[in-house]
Design a protein around this motif. Structure first.
Motif, PDB file in Angstrom:
ATOM      1  N   LEU A 110      46.446  39.166  26.412  1.00  0.00           N
ATOM      2  CA  LEU A 110      47.676  38.797  27.111  1.00  0.00           C
ATOM      3  C   LEU A 110      47.769  37.322  27.479  1.00  0.00           C
ATOM      4  O   LEU A 110      48.848  36.844  27.823  1.00  0.00           O
ATOM      5  CB  LEU A 110      47.809  39.626  28.404  1.00  0.00           C
ATOM      6  N   TRP A 111      46.678  36.604  27.449  1.00  0.00           N
ATOM      7  CA  TRP A 111      46.685  35.232  27.954  1.00  0.00           C
ATOM      8  C   TRP A 111      47.713  34.356  27.240  1.00  0.00           C
ATOM      9  O   TRP A 111      48.464  33.607  27.870  1.00  0.00           O
ATOM     10  CB  TRP A 111      45.297  34.620  27.840  1.00  0.00           C
ATOM     11  N   GLY A 112      47.773  34.461  25.932  1.00  0.00           N
ATOM     12  CA  GLY A 112      48.726  33.654  25.166  1.00  0.00           C
ATOM     13  C   GLY A 112      50.170  33.921  25.539  1.00  0.00           C
ATOM     14  O   GLY A 112      51.016  33.016  25.491  1.00  0.00           O
ATOM     15  N   GLU A 113      50.451  35.148  25.955  1.00  0.00           N
ATOM     16  CA  GLU A 113      51.820  35.516  26.329  1.00  0.00           C
ATOM     17  C   GLU A 113      52.192  35.075  27.734  1.00  0.00           C
ATOM     18  O   GLU A 113      53.314  34.625  27.983  1.00  0.00           O
ATOM     19  CB  GLU A 113      51.995  37.040  26.248  1.00  0.00           C
ATOM     20  N   VAL A 114      51.266  35.205  28.680  1.00  0.00           N
ATOM     21  CA  VAL A 114      51.641  35.061  30.085  1.00  0.00           C
ATOM     22  C   VAL A 114      51.261  33.724  30.717  1.00  0.00           C
ATOM     23  O   VAL A 114      51.730  33.409  31.816  1.00  0.00           O
ATOM     24  CB  VAL A 114      51.029  36.203  30.931  1.00  0.00           C
ATOM     25  N   LYS A 115      50.435  32.928  30.053  1.00  0.00           N
ATOM     26  CA  LYS A 115      49.953  31.704  30.708  1.00  0.00           C
ATOM     27  C   LYS A 115      51.084  30.739  31.057  1.00  0.00           C
ATOM     28  O   LYS A 115      50.955  29.933  31.981  1.00  0.00           O
ATOM     29  CB  LYS A 115      48.912  31.001  29.838  1.00  0.00           C
ATOM     30  N   LYS A 116      52.220  30.865  30.352  1.00  0.00           N
ATOM     31  CA  LYS A 116      53.369  29.993  30.649  1.00  0.00           C
ATOM     32  C   LYS A 116      53.918  30.237  32.053  1.00  0.00           C
ATOM     33  O   LYS A 116      54.588  29.377  32.631  1.00  0.00           O
ATOM     34  CB  LYS A 116      54.475  30.228  29.615  1.00  0.00           C
ATOM     35  N   ASN A 117      53.653  31.422  32.596  1.00  0.00           N
ATOM     36  CA  ASN A 117      54.182  31.773  33.913  1.00  0.00           C
ATOM     37  C   ASN A 117      53.189  31.531  35.050  1.00  0.00           C
ATOM     38  O   ASN A 117      53.516  31.754  36.215  1.00  0.00           O
ATOM     39  CB  ASN A 117      54.571  33.257  33.934  1.00  0.00           C
ATOM     40  N   ALA A 118      51.994  31.080  34.704  1.00  0.00           N
ATOM     41  CA  ALA A 118      50.943  30.944  35.709  1.00  0.00           C
ATOM     42  C   ALA A 118      51.123  29.701  36.564  1.00  0.00           C
ATOM     43  O   ALA A 118      51.396  28.609  36.058  1.00  0.00           O
ATOM     44  CB  ALA A 118      49.577  30.916  35.033  1.00  0.00           C
ATOM     45  N   VAL A 119      50.958  29.881  37.866  1.00  0.00           N
ATOM     46  CA  VAL A 119      50.917  28.778  38.824  1.00  0.00           C
ATOM     47  C   VAL A 119      49.468  28.691  39.303  1.00  0.00           C
ATOM     48  O   VAL A 119      48.971  29.603  39.964  1.00  0.00           O
ATOM     49  CB  VAL A 119      51.858  29.033  40.022  1.00  0.00           C
ATOM     50  N   PHE A 120      48.791  27.616  38.956  1.00  0.00           N
ATOM     51  CA  PHE A 120      47.373  27.501  39.274  1.00  0.00           C
ATOM     52  C   PHE A 120      47.171  26.943  40.689  1.00  0.00           C
ATOM     53  O   PHE A 120      47.832  25.991  41.100  1.00  0.00           O
ATOM     54  CB  PHE A 120      46.669  26.599  38.264  1.00  0.00           C
ATOM     55  N   THR A 121      46.239  27.550  41.416  1.00  0.00           N
ATOM     56  CA  THR A 121      45.966  27.128  42.795  1.00  0.00           C
ATOM     57  C   THR A 121      44.508  26.695  42.931  1.00  0.00           C
ATOM     58  O   THR A 121      43.665  27.021  42.090  1.00  0.00           O
ATOM     59  CB  THR A 121      46.253  28.266  43.780  1.00  0.00           C
ATOM     60  N   GLU A 122      44.227  26.002  44.024  1.00  0.00           N
ATOM     61  CA  GLU A 122      42.890  25.446  44.210  1.00  0.00           C
ATOM     62  C   GLU A 122      41.889  26.452  44.746  1.00  0.00           C
ATOM     63  O   GLU A 122      40.687  26.205  44.752  1.00  0.00           O
ATOM     64  CB  GLU A 122      42.937  24.231  45.128  1.00  0.00           C
ATOM     65  N   ASN A 123      42.352  27.609  45.210  1.00  0.00           N
ATOM     66  CA  ASN A 123      41.446  28.694  45.572  1.00  0.00           C
ATOM     67  C   ASN A 123      42.222  30.010  45.557  1.00  0.00           C
ATOM     68  O   ASN A 123      43.454  30.025  45.507  1.00  0.00           O
ATOM     69  CB  ASN A 123      40.755  28.462  46.921  1.00  0.00           C
ATOM     70  N   VAL A 124      41.499  31.102  45.617  1.00  0.00           N
ATOM     71  CA  VAL A 124      42.129  32.412  45.446  1.00  0.00           C
ATOM     72  C   VAL A 124      42.996  32.797  46.645  1.00  0.00           C
ATOM     73  O   VAL A 124      44.028  33.463  46.491  1.00  0.00           O
ATOM     74  CB  VAL A 124      41.051  33.480  45.153  1.00  0.00           C
ATOM     75  N   ARG A 125      42.627  32.386  47.849  1.00  0.00           N
ATOM     76  CA  ARG A 125      43.420  32.737  49.011  1.00  0.00           C
ATOM     77  C   ARG A 125      44.800  32.063  48.970  1.00  0.00           C
ATOM     78  O   ARG A 125      45.784  32.608  49.457  1.00  0.00           O
ATOM     79  CB  ARG A 125      42.680  32.366  50.298  1.00  0.00           C
ATOM     80  N   LEU A 126      44.861  30.880  48.399  1.00  0.00           N
ATOM     81  CA  LEU A 126      46.145  30.204  48.260  1.00  0.00           C
ATOM     82  C   LEU A 126      47.036  30.956  47.281  1.00  0.00           C
ATOM     83  O   LEU A 126      48.252  31.075  47.495  1.00  0.00           O
ATOM     84  CB  LEU A 126      45.940  28.758  47.802  1.00  0.00           C
ATOM     85  N   ALA A 127      46.451  31.493  46.225  1.00  0.00           N
ATOM     86  CA  ALA A 127      47.226  32.308  45.277  1.00  0.00           C
ATOM     87  C   ALA A 127      47.822  33.513  45.992  1.00  0.00           C
ATOM     88  O   ALA A 127      48.982  33.874  45.779  1.00  0.00           O
ATOM     89  CB  ALA A 127      46.331  32.755  44.125  1.00  0.00           C
ATOM     90  N   LEU A 128      47.044  34.128  46.849  1.00  0.00           N
ATOM     91  CA  LEU A 128      47.532  35.273  47.625  1.00  0.00           C
ATOM     92  C   LEU A 128      48.697  34.856  48.525  1.00  0.00           C
ATOM     93  O   LEU A 128      49.708  35.555  48.619  1.00  0.00           O
ATOM     94  CB  LEU A 128      46.396  35.846  48.466  1.00  0.00           C
ATOM     95  N   GLN A 129      48.560  33.709  49.168  1.00  0.00           N
ATOM     96  CA  GLN A 129      49.601  33.241  50.075  1.00  0.00           C
ATOM     97  C   GLN A 129      50.914  32.960  49.349  1.00  0.00           C
ATOM     98  O   GLN A 129      51.992  33.102  49.933  1.00  0.00           O
ATOM     99  CB  GLN A 129      49.127  31.988  50.820  1.00  0.00           C
TER     100      GLN A 129
END
Length: 249
Positions: free
Chosen positions: A149-168
């Motif tokens: 799935l990575w090739g399909e969905v990586k365009k939608n990814a918002v990268f964060t500096e840690n996992v808790r920020l992704a949760l927030q």
């Protein structure tokens, strides 16, 4: 008088050294915050030892320790960053041990009923740790690659500096979903676990801990022992992690 002043000076110095010795500095992966905060509270209640914790991505913490930050204990969210410090002879190798394990999930807001990873991630923005240096992001990318799935969905990814920020990002409504650890969702009960990645889709999620060799005190050793003992392990499992025994099995 001189003898009295000298004696008082020695007593003051001894008291200062004792106070300093009662402080333990822990550098821990952001996903361990709830565990370490509670463990620190319980441990401090026993003998007054002050636990001071710094939370961030394991990569950032390892780099800080390499640069000379005065950490006494390092708890990483993956094996690689602990090995990074081990290669630089910055940890006590005899103290290194696994203290917990985890699972990887997609967390969403309560309104979503999807349960398929492709559906959850392909049509909307989602947050995840930066795969280049955040362990949760590395596990997430690996899992998506394994599932094709990575090739399909990586365009939608918002990268964060840690996992808790992704949760927030999900909690604040900035994105509709996030790839996080199962334990993280417990810090945001308003979210739901919409999907759990198969354990076979990524490397085991293990949390190694070790003493920083040049800084470790007796109190630091005692706190690490507390985390691996019955009380510490109870805190770990109560917050959604696997205990050390299960993680290593």
């Amino acid at each position: 008088m001189k003898r009295l002043l000298s004696a008082l000076a020695v007593l003051a110095l001894t008291a200062t050294m004792a106070t300093a010795a009662e402080k333990v500095t822990v550098f821990a992966a952001a996903s361990m915050k709830d565990v370490i905060d509670e463990a620190a509270r319980q441990f401090s209640a026993k003998d007054g030892t002050q636990i001071v914790a710094s939370y961030a991505a394991s990569s950032a913490l390892a780099k800080q320790i390499e640069a000379g930050a005065p950490a006494q204990i390092f708890i990483s969210a993956d094996l690689d960053w602990m090995s990074y410090l081990a290669r630089r002879k910055l940890i006590d190798p005899a103290s290194r041990q696994i203290i917990a394990g985890n699972a990887l999930i997609i967390a969403t807001d309560q309104a979503m009923a999807d349960s398929d990873a492709r559906t959850l991630l392909d049509a909307r923005r989602f947050a995840m740790g930066d795969p280049s240096n955040v362990p949760a992001g590395k596990y997430g990318k690996a899992a998506l690659e394994t599932l094709g799935l990575w090739g399909e969905v990586k365009k939608n990814a918002v990268f964060t500096e840690n996992v808790r920020l992704a949760l927030q990002y999900v909690v604040l409504g900035e994105v509709k979903a996030a790839i996080v650890y199962a334990s993280d969702r417990m810090a945001a009960p308003e979210l739901k676990e919409a999907y759990r990645f198969p354990a076979s889709s990524h490397a085991p999620i293990l949390y190694p801990a070790a003493l920083i060799e040049k800084n470790a005190s007796d109190q630091a050793r005692a706190f690490l022992a507390f985390l691996t003992g019955p009380a510490g392990q109870a805190i770990i499992t109560a917050r959604g992690f696997m205990g050390a025994a299960e993680a290593k099995s």
